[in-house]
Motif scaffolding. Structure first.
Motif, PDB file in Angstrom:
ATOM      1  N   PRO A  28     -25.346  18.969  -2.293  1.00 43.23           N
ATOM      2  CA  PRO A  28     -24.029  19.156  -1.676  1.00 43.23           C
ATOM      3  C   PRO A  28     -24.111  19.975  -0.395  1.00 43.23           C
ATOM      4  O   PRO A  28     -24.896  20.929  -0.298  1.00 43.23           O
ATOM      5  CB  PRO A  28     -23.234  19.906  -2.741  1.00 43.23           C
ATOM      6  N   ARG A  29     -23.293  19.579   0.566  1.00 42.38           N
ATOM      7  CA  ARG A  29     -23.232  20.285   1.848  1.00 42.38           C
ATOM      8  C   ARG A  29     -21.776  20.539   2.219  1.00 42.38           C
ATOM      9  O   ARG A  29     -20.902  19.759   1.887  1.00 42.38           O
ATOM     10  CB  ARG A  29     -23.906  19.463   2.934  1.00 42.38           C
ATOM     11  N   THR A  30     -21.559  21.618   2.947  1.00 45.91           N
ATOM     12  CA  THR A  30     -20.207  21.959   3.385  1.00 45.91           C
ATOM     13  C   THR A  30     -19.955  21.404   4.782  1.00 45.91           C
ATOM     14  O   THR A  30     -20.894  21.054   5.513  1.00 45.91           O
ATOM     15  CB  THR A  30     -20.017  23.490   3.424  1.00 45.91           C
ATOM     16  N   ALA A  31     -18.689  21.371   5.159  1.00 45.97           N
ATOM     17  CA  ALA A  31     -18.327  20.947   6.514  1.00 45.97           C
ATOM     18  C   ALA A  31     -18.945  21.894   7.541  1.00 45.97           C
ATOM     19  O   ALA A  31     -19.380  21.456   8.610  1.00 45.97           O
ATOM     20  CB  ALA A  31     -16.810  20.890   6.663  1.00 45.97           C
ATOM     21  N   SER A  32     -19.019  23.175   7.214  1.00 48.91           N
ATOM     22  CA  SER A  32     -19.618  24.148   8.136  1.00 48.91           C
ATOM     23  C   SER A  32     -21.097  23.862   8.367  1.00 48.91           C
ATOM     24  O   SER A  32     -21.595  23.978   9.496  1.00 48.91           O
ATOM     25  CB  SER A  32     -19.436  25.574   7.607  1.00 48.91           C
ATOM     26  N   GLU A  59     -19.569  11.382  -1.929  1.00 49.82           N
ATOM     27  CA  GLU A  59     -18.774  11.960  -3.010  1.00 49.82           C
ATOM     28  C   GLU A  59     -18.330  13.339  -2.533  1.00 49.82           C
ATOM     29  O   GLU A  59     -18.996  13.962  -1.698  1.00 49.82           O
ATOM     30  CB  GLU A  59     -19.616  12.109  -4.276  1.00 49.82           C
ATOM     31  N   THR A  60     -17.227  13.828  -3.061  1.00 47.57           N
ATOM     32  CA  THR A  60     -16.748  15.150  -2.679  1.00 47.57           C
ATOM     33  C   THR A  60     -16.158  15.867  -3.878  1.00 47.57           C
ATOM     34  O   THR A  60     -15.749  15.223  -4.851  1.00 47.57           O
ATOM     35  CB  THR A  60     -15.708  15.063  -1.535  1.00 47.57           C
ATOM     36  N   GLY A  67     -12.829  25.837  -0.703  1.00 48.86           N
ATOM     37  CA  GLY A  67     -14.081  25.184  -0.358  1.00 48.86           C
ATOM     38  C   GLY A  67     -14.166  23.754  -0.855  1.00 48.86           C
ATOM     39  O   GLY A  67     -13.498  23.358  -1.806  1.00 48.86           O
ATOM     40  N   ARG A  68     -14.981  22.966  -0.186  1.00 52.49           N
ATOM     41  CA  ARG A  68     -15.229  21.577  -0.569  1.00 52.49           C
ATOM     42  C   ARG A  68     -16.654  21.246  -0.167  1.00 52.49           C
ATOM     43  O   ARG A  68     -17.145  21.722   0.849  1.00 52.49           O
ATOM     44  CB  ARG A  68     -14.234  20.645   0.124  1.00 52.49           C
ATOM     45  N   VAL A  69     -17.323  20.434  -0.978  1.00 52.95           N
ATOM     46  CA  VAL A  69     -18.683  19.978  -0.666  1.00 52.95           C
ATOM     47  C   VAL A  69     -18.721  18.459  -0.745  1.00 52.95           C
ATOM     48  O   VAL A  69     -17.907  17.836  -1.408  1.00 52.95           O
ATOM     49  CB  VAL A  69     -19.748  20.600  -1.605  1.00 52.95           C
ATOM     50  N   TRP A  70     -19.725  17.876  -0.067  1.00 55.17           N
ATOM     51  CA  TRP A  70     -19.934  16.426  -0.047  1.00 55.17           C
ATOM     52  C   TRP A  70     -21.409  16.148  -0.310  1.00 55.17           C
ATOM     53  O   TRP A  70     -22.271  16.965  -0.006  1.00 55.17           O
ATOM     54  CB  TRP A  70     -19.584  15.855   1.326  1.00 55.17           C
TER      55      TRP A  70
END
Length: 74
Positions: A28-32, A59-60, A67-70
């Protein structure tokens, strides 16, 4: 100094390349994190990540209050 101007345009493929080029594309990675890699704002990265998620290419999941990850689907 003036406004630095809009973010450069990045394609959805540029975002996918970050995931596919990683040792573990499912990490998983963040938008940042994506924004830092591309050199764009977090908002630009977030919009592109959301678009890829809507297309079923990522997927998210929401993590924490804001926070959110993809990640790449398996």
């Amino acid at each position: 100094m003036g406004n630095p101007g809009p973010d450069p345009d990045f394609t959805l493929s540029d975002i996918l390349d970050i995931f596919e080029g990683a040792d573990d594309g499912c990490e998983p990675r963040t938008a940042s994190e994506i924004a830092e890699t591309l050199g764009c704002t977090r908002q630009t990265a977030f919009r592109k990540l959301e678009e890829l998620s809507e297309q079923g290419k990522l997927e998210t999941k929401k993590v924490g209050a804001r926070g959110r990850v993809w990640w790449l689907p398996e």
